[in-house]
Design a protein around this motif. Structure first.
Motif, mmCIF file in Angstrom:
data_model
loop_
_atom_site.group_PDB
_atom_site.id
_atom_site.type_symbol
_atom_site.label_atom_id
_atom_site.label_comp_id
_atom_site.label_asym_id
_atom_site.label_seq_id
_atom_site.Cartn_x
_atom_site.Cartn_y
_atom_site.Cartn_z
ATOM 1 N N CYS A 102 0.839 -1.202 0.000
ATOM 2 C CA CYS A 102 0.000 0.000 0.000
ATOM 3 C C CYS A 102 0.872 1.249 0.000
ATOM 4 C CB CYS A 102 -0.928 -0.008 1.208
ATOM 5 S SG CYS A 102 -0.071 0.058 2.799
ATOM 6 N N ARG A 103 0.256 2.358 -0.362
ATOM 7 C CA ARG A 103 0.917 3.662 -0.317
ATOM 8 C C ARG A 103 0.410 4.389 0.926
ATOM 9 N NH1 ARG A 103 -0.718 8.541 -1.744
ATOM 10 N NH2 ARG A 103 -2.415 7.797 -3.072
ATOM 11 N N ILE A 104 1.321 4.652 1.843
ATOM 12 C CA ILE A 104 0.965 5.328 3.087
ATOM 13 C C ILE A 104 0.722 6.806 2.793
ATOM 14 C CG2 ILE A 104 1.768 5.935 5.416
ATOM 15 C CD1 ILE A 104 1.158 2.925 5.008
ATOM 16 N N ALA A 105 -0.389 7.321 3.320
ATOM 17 C CA ALA A 105 -0.754 8.724 3.134
ATOM 18 C C ALA A 105 -0.649 9.452 4.478
ATOM 19 C CB ALA A 105 -2.169 8.806 2.561
ATOM 20 N N GLN A 106 -1.247 10.588 4.552
ATOM 21 C CA GLN A 106 -1.241 11.439 5.741
ATOM 22 C C GLN A 106 -1.801 10.701 6.966
ATOM 23 O OE1 GLN A 106 -0.244 14.683 5.628
ATOM 24 N NE2 GLN A 106 -0.875 15.357 7.647
ATOM 25 N N PRO A 107 -1.208 10.908 8.157
ATOM 26 C CA PRO A 107 -1.839 10.371 9.369
ATOM 27 C C PRO A 107 -3.215 10.993 9.559
ATOM 28 C CG PRO A 107 0.399 11.121 9.820
ATOM 29 C CD PRO A 107 0.035 11.597 8.433
ATOM 30 N N ARG A 108 -4.171 10.194 10.001
ATOM 31 C CA ARG A 108 -5.510 10.734 10.263
ATOM 32 C C ARG A 108 -5.732 10.986 11.739
ATOM 33 N NH1 ARG A 108 -8.345 6.158 11.967
ATOM 34 N NH2 ARG A 108 -7.723 4.320 10.801
ATOM 35 N N ALA A 109 -4.884 10.394 12.587
ATOM 36 C CA ALA A 109 -4.988 10.630 14.027
ATOM 37 C C ALA A 109 -3.663 10.259 14.686
ATOM 38 C CB ALA A 109 -6.120 9.805 14.630
ATOM 39 N N VAL A 110 -3.343 11.012 15.744
ATOM 40 C CA VAL A 110 -2.152 10.735 16.540
ATOM 41 C C VAL A 110 -2.568 10.815 17.999
ATOM 42 C CG1 VAL A 110 0.200 11.443 17.107
ATOM 43 C CG2 VAL A 110 -0.663 11.758 14.768
ATOM 44 N N ARG A 111 -2.246 9.760 18.751
ATOM 45 C CA ARG A 111 -2.587 9.718 20.179
ATOM 46 C C ARG A 111 -1.327 9.519 20.997
ATOM 47 N NH1 ARG A 111 -6.421 5.307 21.575
ATOM 48 N NH2 ARG A 111 -6.670 6.447 23.483
ATOM 49 N N GLN A 112 -1.195 10.323 22.021
ATOM 50 C CA GLN A 112 -0.138 10.183 22.999
ATOM 51 C C GLN A 112 -0.777 9.533 24.227
ATOM 52 O OE1 GLN A 112 3.292 13.281 23.998
ATOM 53 N NE2 GLN A 112 1.281 14.112 24.159
#
Length: 174
Positions: A102-112
């Protein structure tokens, strides 16, 4: 806090590549044994987990069932290896688990995530979860039994779908 410097470094890497990202912070109190496992993971360099929402065409999404939670269908993913770029880990995890490129695109969410020992709040560990969108490039499903129980292309979300970041109808960029 154990893991804080590694998480900050990973967030800087993400921002350098993708620009400013909203980061949700979650704090959880956990048992002493869970915090010790988390602290061991941090000491071993395992501070980032990735999940990948891979679509094929306009209708299909790739979901998997894992050994430790067979009742749920989730996005393929796993742990970023020490020194590995986060998006490369996302690509690797999809390929390892399902045989799909697959082609990785923009992150849609980031959780710390901050874990604190419920009996000793000074004992803590910090982690990062990154949820990527991706587009199918090529390949046929080939399940790695060591990694997952099942994988399928789906046109509707099944009962038992689970994501730490909700459902597609809740994602602002969908």
């Amino acid at each position: 806090m154990l893991g804080q410097k590694a998480v900050e470094t990973q967030l800087e890497e993400l921002r350098d590549k993708y620009g400013e990202l909203a980061v949700e912070t979650t704090e959880k109190e956990v048992s002493s044994s869970a915090i010790e496992t988390g602290r061991r993971d941090v000491r071993e360099g395992n501070t980032v987990d990735v999940r990948v929402w891979t679509t094929r065409g306009n209708e299909e999404v790739l979901l998997v069932r894992e050994h430790d939670a067979p009742e749920y269908w989730i996005e393929p993913g796993g742990t970023v290896e020490p020194g590995e770029p986060i998006d490369a880990a996302a690509h690797r995890e999809v390929a390892e688990e399902t045989g799909i490129d697959c082609r990785i695109a923009q992150p849609r969410a980031v959780r710390q995530i901050v874990l604190r020992d419920e009996t000793d709040p000074d004992q803590s560990a910090q982690f990062l979860q990154v949820f990527f969108n991706a587009i199918y490039n090529s390949g046929n499903l080939s399940i790695n039994d060591d990694e997952i129980l099942d994988a399928q292309w789906m046109t509707t979300l099944p009962d038992g779908f689970y994501s730490h970041v909700g459902t597609p109808s809740e994602w602002t960029d969908q």
